[in-house]
Design an enzyme around this catalytic site. Structure first.
Site: not given
Ligand code: R5P
Length: 314
Positions: A36, A207, A233
């Site tokens: 904690e 995607k 991203d």
């Molecule tokens: C999803 O919509 C986010 O923008 C990222 O593309 C995602 O969280 C990336 O996750 P990972 O690296 O596990 O593919």
């Protein structure tokens, strides 16, 4: 004015204080043997927290970060309200309430991806956590939030800020890309902003996420033959999204591929996996990570200034 932080966002808090020309102080944080958390505002910080507005910089990640953030907000509220009564009777026990003056700056908002209810009975976790935080501060600054919509209509004003201008500057200087790619539709706005700032070509992929570790991209012709490409991203977790996008780019003739994001979560050996697919990985210091090369302080400072204007604290 003062910037304070606990155990999980100190680099960003120091950058923010540097940008604003304010001082930065640490709040004491410890863990009891049963895990904690314990937090205490040091005696020497109590006057500053009462005399001027304070910005707490703290992540709601991992889960312990949520508790730590709530406890720090609670303690700051008590200090500003003058509730100082303590069993050891150290210092004044009660002082006047000095009123509003607490901002929370969240570099990485944990649970931001649980922002919708897909099936009945699910918790909209991002909203639940935001409501708890909003009940203990006068405004929130969120840095590159996955989907800002979930924080609309909170009980306190929210400033959404982004490191995309700094990310663009960094990429231009260190990589000089010809092409920016958004790996999914959700990142289009951010990635296209970077492409506009660099004045280079832009496209995106569609995607589908099968599960936490498996994603597929819809085939698409990309004009990347012989080009240097940066995939932009908001966050990189397992790295799966970036690795699949890098595959698509290489198979269409890209000569160099980089990955850039605000939040480098890099779970389960993601960096080791990523360097087999890309030539460079670039992130901010919103989370402690080995790829922290993009300053996040300027974006947080823009958010703080925006809230100061809205709240008329200037
Ligand atoms: C999803 O919509 C986010 O923008 C990222 O593309 C995602 O969280 C990336 O996750 P990972 O690296 O596990 O593919």
């Amino acid at each position: 004015m003062v910037v304070v932080s606990g155990s999980n966002a100190r680099p960003m808090a120091e950058q923010l204080a540097g940008e604003l020309g304010w001082s930065h102080h640490s709040i004491e944080t410890r863990r009891f043997p049963d895990t904690e958390g314990y937090i205490r505002i040091p005696d020497e910080l109590i006057d500053s927290i009462r005399e001027e507005p304070v910005v707490l910089v703290s992540n709601t990640f991992p889960d312990s970060g949520i508790i730590e953030t709530l406890l720090m907000l609670e303690a700051i509220n008590d200090v500003r309200k003058g509730n100082l009564a303590n069993l050891r009777e150290i210092g004044p026990q009660e002082l006047a309430d000095v009123g509003p003056g607490i901002l929370l700056a969240i570099p990485y908002f944990g649970y931001s991806r649980q922002d919708k209810r897909f099936r009945p009975g699910e918790a909209v976790s991002a909203r639940a956590i935001a409501n708890l935080l909003a009940s203990r501060c006068d405004g929130i600054i969120v840095f590159d939030l996955h989907a800002p919509k979930v924080l609309e209509g909170l009980s306190v004003p929210v400033a959404f800020t982004s490191a995309m201008p700094e990310l663009a500057k960094h990429l231009q200087k260190s990589v000089n890309p010809d092409f920016i790619l958004s790996p999914d539709k959700g990142a289009i706005e951010r990635a296209s902003q970077v492409a506009n700032e660099i004045q280079c070509q832009f496209s995106y992929l569609e995607k589908t996420r099968i599960d936490a570790h498996t994603i597929v991209h819809k085939a698409k012709d990309l004009d990347v033959e012989g080009k240097v490409v940066a995939i932009v991203d908001d966050m990189i977790a397992t790295g799966g999204t970036i690795c699949r996008a890098a595959d698509a780019l290489r198979s269409q003739g890209a000569t160099e591929v980089h990955a850039a994001c605000s939040h480098g979560l890099f779970t389960g050996g993601a960096v080791a996996r990523l360097i087999r697919y890309v030539d460079g990985v670039h992130a901010t210091s919103s989370l402690k990570n080995p790829q922290d090369v993009i300053p996040g302080g300027p974006a947080l400072a823009r958010g703080v200034n925006e809230l100061f204007e809205i709240l008329k604290w200037k």
